[in-house]
Design an enzyme around this catalytic site. Sequence first.
Site, PDB file in Angstrom:
ATOM      1  N   CYS A   1      51.181  36.259  38.535  1.00  0.00           N
ATOM      2  CA  CYS A   1      50.122  35.255  38.421  1.00  0.00           C
ATOM      3  C   CYS A   1      49.580  35.212  36.990  1.00  0.00           C
ATOM      4  O   CYS A   1      50.270  34.758  36.089  1.00  0.00           O
ATOM      5  CB  CYS A   1      49.026  35.534  39.461  1.00  0.00           C
ATOM      6  N   HIS A  57      52.157  35.648  44.261  1.00  0.00           N
ATOM      7  CA  HIS A  57      51.786  37.043  44.535  1.00  0.00           C
ATOM      8  C   HIS A  57      52.781  37.658  45.526  1.00  0.00           C
ATOM      9  O   HIS A  57      52.562  37.637  46.741  1.00  0.00           O
ATOM     10  CB  HIS A  57      50.376  37.117  45.122  1.00  0.00           C
ATOM     11  N   GLU A  59      53.344  40.662  46.237  1.00  0.00           N
ATOM     12  CA  GLU A  59      52.848  41.870  46.920  1.00  0.00           C
ATOM     13  C   GLU A  59      52.320  41.591  48.317  1.00  0.00           C
ATOM     14  O   GLU A  59      52.294  42.487  49.179  1.00  0.00           O
ATOM     15  CB  GLU A  59      51.757  42.555  46.079  1.00  0.00           C
TER      16      GLU A  59
END
Length: 536
Positions: free
Chosen positions: A379, A505, A507
């Site tokens: 990001c 993102h 994750e």
Amino acid sequence: MRTKYIFVTGGVLSSLGKGIASASIGALLEARGFRVTFLKFDPYINVDPGTMNPFQHGEVYVTEDGAETDLDLGHYERFTQVKLTRDNNVTTGRIYYSVITKERRGEFLGGTVQVIPHITNEIKDSIRKVARDVDVVIVEVGGTVGDIEGLPFLEAIRQFGLEEGRENVLYVHLTLVPYIETAGELKTKPTQHSVKELRAIGIQPDVLLCRTNRFLPREIKAKISLFCNVEERAVITAKDVDIVYEIPLVFHKEALGDIIVEKLGLPNRDVNLEIWQEVVSRMRDAQGEVEIGIVGKYANLRDSYKSLVEALHHGGLYHALRVKIRWVDAEEVERDGGSLLKGLDGMIVPGGFGSRGIEGKIRAVTYAREEGIPFLGICLGMQCAVVEFARNVCGLREANSTEFDPDTPHPVIHLSPEQEGVVDKGGTVRLGAYPCLIRKDTLSYQAYGVEEIVERHRHRYEFNNDYREVFKERGMVVAGVYPKRDLVEIVEVRDHPWFVGVQFHPEFKSKPFKPHPLFRELVEKAWERRTCGKEG
């Protein structure tokens, strides 16, 4: 089968681990073949955590449908197969907003709108809303019993037990049993007082999860049982562990799953916890170690990067490697330069908002690019990589993002057109899951193995397509785009061992039993760097 409900509350103090306890209960139920979902109640008045400072709230977890939610939803998704939405996180602000909106529309015409029944009814409605097509709903009530802001939620779940029938509702209370070193004793008084507070509200817990640093001896369990009016077998040790994914196994050893099944009248099915045994075994028996630096703005509050940390451990798990994280404050890099980054096997520059620490992040990117350190920019980290490359490779010395310098002559990162004129801050950024098409001749394609992926976003600024050719000529490749609007999603640097920046993102979609491809690859490249003996 009628839907069952488990309510998880917490006492004594915050941060005992209600979220992980709730997620672990979900894992135990999934291991028996039950369909579960979750609901997190947060007693703060914000409508959602999207505008809150990470130092106050920790990570903002983004769901597929673009909800900005509490970090506990990340635990729920990592420990189970569920895919959550905005309906799975409800705050006081959202409840009151809904009730007040209804009052303005005239839905309560002629009546006095009160906490009971109007607010509590709204809370109960939110529970029933997520109960479709599942066997068990696990509801975590945020905060600590005794907090004034949590009282409407506790009153609502008390009423819920009466309405649904106690045979369909289970109350689980997480509390603390501290070991006092000087006395050499476990102390039960905090638990007794916490349960007394809960019972005063009208809720008798069925199960106690006792957070402690050792397995509770039978005499301690018997004492807690007597004073708290809970069956001795339902006094469960919630023992501290080195590996968070061991908690379902600890609860299973304490027969928590059996107790839940019995008390809720669920079918008694075989339990398959092999996946958790394998996860814990691989993490415990790691064959090597890599050190990866996280260069962030919120390094002093690690809950700000909760999903990121877990995703790194998942990547290590895949390769039977232990991931050691070096926390690096971006502002310190800004002051002291690359000395804080020496010896790293890999580097991540994560997301964030605002200008603080940005030049430090950019200096870290320079170090990773020039020293050949495997790098993942996420990001804002991807945007910093673009700015760094523009300045130091493309020769655009004053290049910047318009977020940090509105008057930059080279706005390589700029506000997306639909964001211009947007004044409200809450829920107005580009949020949720978007598709991305990946070029085949890229590192990203090697990682994912497919041409189209879907990843979650949370950002307001985008790569400026006016500069794509300039970057391409100098060796930065656009590896992935959002096809509908030709927005740059992934960039890579050629002539580097592994340098990837992503606008999304990754994750948020990593699980211990299914590590995200980018973290899997980053850890692999970090291990290659370490075993080749390269210095940086």
